[in-house]
Design a protein around this motif. Structure first.
Motif, PDB file in Angstrom:
ATOM      1  N   MET A 287      -8.713   8.178 -64.976  1.00  0.00           N
ATOM      2  CA  MET A 287      -8.852   8.491 -63.562  1.00  0.00           C
ATOM      3  C   MET A 287      -9.152   7.221 -62.759  1.00  0.00           C
ATOM      4  SD  MET A 287     -11.681  10.908 -61.658  1.00  0.00           S
ATOM      5  CE  MET A 287     -12.980   9.702 -61.994  1.00  0.00           C
ATOM      6  N   GLU A 288     -10.064   6.395 -63.271  1.00  0.00           N
ATOM      7  CA  GLU A 288     -10.408   5.159 -62.573  1.00  0.00           C
ATOM      8  C   GLU A 288      -9.229   4.195 -62.524  1.00  0.00           C
ATOM      9  OE1 GLU A 288     -13.842   3.752 -64.632  1.00  0.00           O
ATOM     10  OE2 GLU A 288     -15.225   5.117 -63.584  1.00  0.00           O
ATOM     11  N   ARG A 289      -8.432   4.183 -63.584  1.00  0.00           N
ATOM     12  CA  ARG A 289      -7.254   3.308 -63.603  1.00  0.00           C
ATOM     13  C   ARG A 289      -6.241   3.729 -62.543  1.00  0.00           C
ATOM     14  NH1 ARG A 289      -2.431   3.586 -66.371  1.00  0.00           N
ATOM     15  NH2 ARG A 289      -3.163   5.349 -67.640  1.00  0.00           N
ATOM     16  N   TYR A 290      -6.007   5.031 -62.430  1.00  0.00           N
ATOM     17  CA  TYR A 290      -5.068   5.511 -61.418  1.00  0.00           C
ATOM     18  C   TYR A 290      -5.610   5.266 -60.007  1.00  0.00           C
ATOM     19  CZ  TYR A 290      -1.648   7.700 -64.497  1.00  0.00           C
ATOM     20  OH  TYR A 290      -0.645   7.901 -65.397  1.00  0.00           O
ATOM     21  N   GLU A 291      -6.915   5.447 -59.838  1.00  0.00           N
ATOM     22  CA  GLU A 291      -7.518   5.188 -58.531  1.00  0.00           C
ATOM     23  C   GLU A 291      -7.371   3.721 -58.152  1.00  0.00           C
ATOM     24  OE1 GLU A 291      -9.591   5.617 -54.938  1.00  0.00           O
ATOM     25  OE2 GLU A 291      -8.672   7.111 -56.244  1.00  0.00           O
ATOM     26  N   THR A 292      -7.594   2.840 -59.102  1.00  0.00           N
ATOM     27  CA  THR A 292      -7.436   1.402 -58.856  1.00  0.00           C
ATOM     28  C   THR A 292      -5.998   1.070 -58.488  1.00  0.00           C
ATOM     29  OG1 THR A 292      -9.242   0.842 -60.366  1.00  0.00           O
ATOM     30  CG2 THR A 292      -7.652  -0.896 -59.876  1.00  0.00           C
ATOM     31  N   ASN A 293      -5.043   1.652 -59.224  1.00  0.00           N
ATOM     32  CA  ASN A 293      -3.632   1.404 -58.936  1.00  0.00           C
ATOM     33  C   ASN A 293      -3.252   1.912 -57.555  1.00  0.00           C
ATOM     34  OD1 ASN A 293      -3.095   0.155 -61.363  1.00  0.00           O
ATOM     35  ND2 ASN A 293      -2.421   2.029 -62.394  1.00  0.00           N
TER      36      ASN A 293
ATOM     37  N   ALA B 178      -8.792  14.428 -66.142  1.00  0.00           N
ATOM     38  CA  ALA B 178      -9.980  14.711 -66.956  1.00  0.00           C
ATOM     39  C   ALA B 178     -10.611  13.460 -67.542  1.00  0.00           C
ATOM     40  CB  ALA B 178      -9.610  15.687 -68.075  1.00  0.00           C
ATOM     41  N   ASP B 179      -9.788  12.561 -68.063  1.00  0.00           N
ATOM     42  CA  ASP B 179     -10.314  11.357 -68.690  1.00  0.00           C
ATOM     43  C   ASP B 179     -10.817  10.390 -67.612  1.00  0.00           C
ATOM     44  OD1 ASP B 179      -9.678   8.368 -69.721  1.00  0.00           O
ATOM     45  OD2 ASP B 179     -10.214   9.654 -71.420  1.00  0.00           O
ATOM     46  N   LYS B 180     -12.099  10.041 -67.667  1.00  0.00           N
ATOM     47  CA  LYS B 180     -12.694   9.231 -66.614  1.00  0.00           C
ATOM     48  C   LYS B 180     -12.070   7.846 -66.517  1.00  0.00           C
ATOM     49  CE  LYS B 180     -17.096   7.495 -64.845  1.00  0.00           C
ATOM     50  NZ  LYS B 180     -18.566   7.422 -65.061  1.00  0.00           N
ATOM     51  N   ALA B 181     -11.842   7.200 -67.657  1.00  0.00           N
ATOM     52  CA  ALA B 181     -11.251   5.858 -67.651  1.00  0.00           C
ATOM     53  C   ALA B 181      -9.843   5.894 -67.066  1.00  0.00           C
ATOM     54  CB  ALA B 181     -11.229   5.289 -69.068  1.00  0.00           C
TER      55      ALA B 181
ATOM     56  N   SER C 144       2.425  12.497 -67.000  1.00  0.00           N
ATOM     57  CA  SER C 144       1.102  11.933 -66.712  1.00  0.00           C
ATOM     58  C   SER C 144       1.181  10.744 -65.759  1.00  0.00           C
ATOM     59  CB  SER C 144       0.414  11.510 -68.009  1.00  0.00           C
ATOM     60  OG  SER C 144       1.053  10.381 -68.588  1.00  0.00           O
ATOM     61  N   LEU C 145       2.380  10.196 -65.590  1.00  0.00           N
ATOM     62  CA  LEU C 145       2.559   9.076 -64.659  1.00  0.00           C
ATOM     63  C   LEU C 145       2.559   9.530 -63.212  1.00  0.00           C
ATOM     64  CD1 LEU C 145       5.423   7.139 -66.496  1.00  0.00           C
ATOM     65  CD2 LEU C 145       2.982   6.552 -66.450  1.00  0.00           C
ATOM     66  N   TYR C 146       2.584  10.850 -62.999  1.00  0.00           N
ATOM     67  CA  TYR C 146       2.726  11.394 -61.650  1.00  0.00           C
ATOM     68  C   TYR C 146       1.611  12.401 -61.333  1.00  0.00           C
ATOM     69  CZ  TYR C 146       7.318   9.460 -62.678  1.00  0.00           C
ATOM     70  OH  TYR C 146       8.349   8.614 -63.049  1.00  0.00           O
ATOM     71  N   PRO C 147       0.358  11.964 -61.300  1.00  0.00           N
ATOM     72  CA  PRO C 147      -0.731  12.902 -61.003  1.00  0.00           C
ATOM     73  C   PRO C 147      -0.619  13.427 -59.579  1.00  0.00           C
ATOM     74  CG  PRO C 147      -1.532  10.644 -60.889  1.00  0.00           C
ATOM     75  CD  PRO C 147      -0.138  10.572 -61.447  1.00  0.00           C
ATOM     76  N   THR C 148      -0.986  14.682 -59.404  1.00  0.00           N
ATOM     77  CA  THR C 148      -0.948  15.266 -58.063  1.00  0.00           C
ATOM     78  C   THR C 148      -2.246  15.014 -57.299  1.00  0.00           C
ATOM     79  OG1 THR C 148      -1.683  17.382 -58.985  1.00  0.00           O
ATOM     80  CG2 THR C 148       0.696  17.046 -58.716  1.00  0.00           C
ATOM     81  N   GLU C 149      -3.365  14.904 -58.038  1.00  0.00           N
ATOM     82  CA  GLU C 149      -4.643  14.561 -57.431  1.00  0.00           C
ATOM     83  C   GLU C 149      -5.451  13.767 -58.460  1.00  0.00           C
ATOM     84  OE1 GLU C 149      -6.896  17.505 -55.328  1.00  0.00           O
ATOM     85  OE2 GLU C 149      -5.118  18.736 -54.931  1.00  0.00           O
TER      86      GLU C 149
END
Length: 261
Positions: free
Chosen positions: A212-218, A207-210, A197-202
């Motif tokens: 997703m937003e955390r990864y986008e911020t990072n 699925a989890d919105k929170a 889960s530390l290595y999302p491809t997109e």
């Protein structure tokens, strides 16, 4: 009657011309280039990178108000904020880049100084040392038939409104979703963890919105745009057996010397 001319230095015109010819064959907007730095032990370090383009060109508009009327000779590249090259460039910002265009048989070597632009929320954020206003000019300048000179109002770099954070954001948004996701990953070069889960491809596919937003911020926080203020260019045409070295003077003008290949 007036005409239009470009203020781009001759080396950039040659660089763009050769890259465009190569692109007709390869379909690549920019060829990969080797970036050379000095590591923290004083040894050479080199890696392949993909340039984003010149400030002002394409998607690298200088501000929201820019309608495509500005350009520059500042080349941009990008990296992860936690990559080794960041500390190397902070320590020694002298760099060289080299590209070889195999179909046109052109070698291009660029030397210059790197200025790093971090995300404002990044702990490493600092102001650019590069005065970008002196490196940006109108894409086309109006030339008067009467005076044969350009309109000073058009070439006064100090009048240019620059938004470097806007430039960095545009560069980030023009990466593919896969590349954007990479910037959310753990530091490059470290041991890879077992948690996939530390290595999302997109990121949008999380699925989890929170989460997703955390990864986008990072990802956005880890995205660093690097401005290369070019001061020396060496172009070798192996088909024509010619070589030219362009050197920037103390001002914004350039000298050129024909040398042996």
């Amino acid at each position: 009657m007036s005409g239009l001319c470009s203020r781009d230095p001759e080396w950039k015109k040659a660089f763009v011309g050769y890259v465009d010819k190569e692109s007709e064959i390869t379909g690549e907007r920019f060829p990969p280039m080797a970036l050379s730095t000095v590591d923290l032990d004083g040894r050479p370090a080199v890696r392949m990178i993909s340039p984003r383009g010149f400030v002002g060109d394409g998607f690298l508009r200088i501000s929201k108000e820019d309608k495509g009327q500005w350009t520059s000779d500042v080349l941009t590249i990008c990296t992860h904020a936690k990559s080794n090259k960041v500390q190397e460039l902070v320590n020694t910002n002298d760099v060289q880049l080299v590209a070889y265009l195999p179909h046109t048989r052109i070698q291009i070597r660029l030397g210059g100084n790197a200025s790093l632009l971090f995300h404002p929320d990044n702990p490493n954020h600092s102001s650019l040392s590069l005065d970008m206003r002196q490196r940006v000019w109108p894409r086309n300048e109006t030339i008067s038939d009467n005076k044969g000179e350009s309109d000073p109002a058009l070439v006064n770099g100090c009048d240019v409104e620059l938004d470097v954070e806007y430039i960095r954001e545009q560069a980030y948004h023009h990466h593919s979703p896969v590349t954007q996701a990479w910037y959310s990953w753990p530091p490059p070069g470290r041991a890879r963890g077992a948690d996939s889960s530390l290595y999302p491809t997109e990121i949008p596919k999380i699925a989890d919105k929170a989460e997703m937003e955390r990864y986008e911020t990072n990802a956005r926080r880890n995205y660093v745009l690097i401005f290369i203020d070019v001061n020396k260019v060496d172009i070798v045409d192996l088909k024509q057996s010619t070589r030219k070295i362009y050197t920037r003077r103390g001002d914004t003008t350039w000298s050129v010397q024909n040398v042996n290949p």
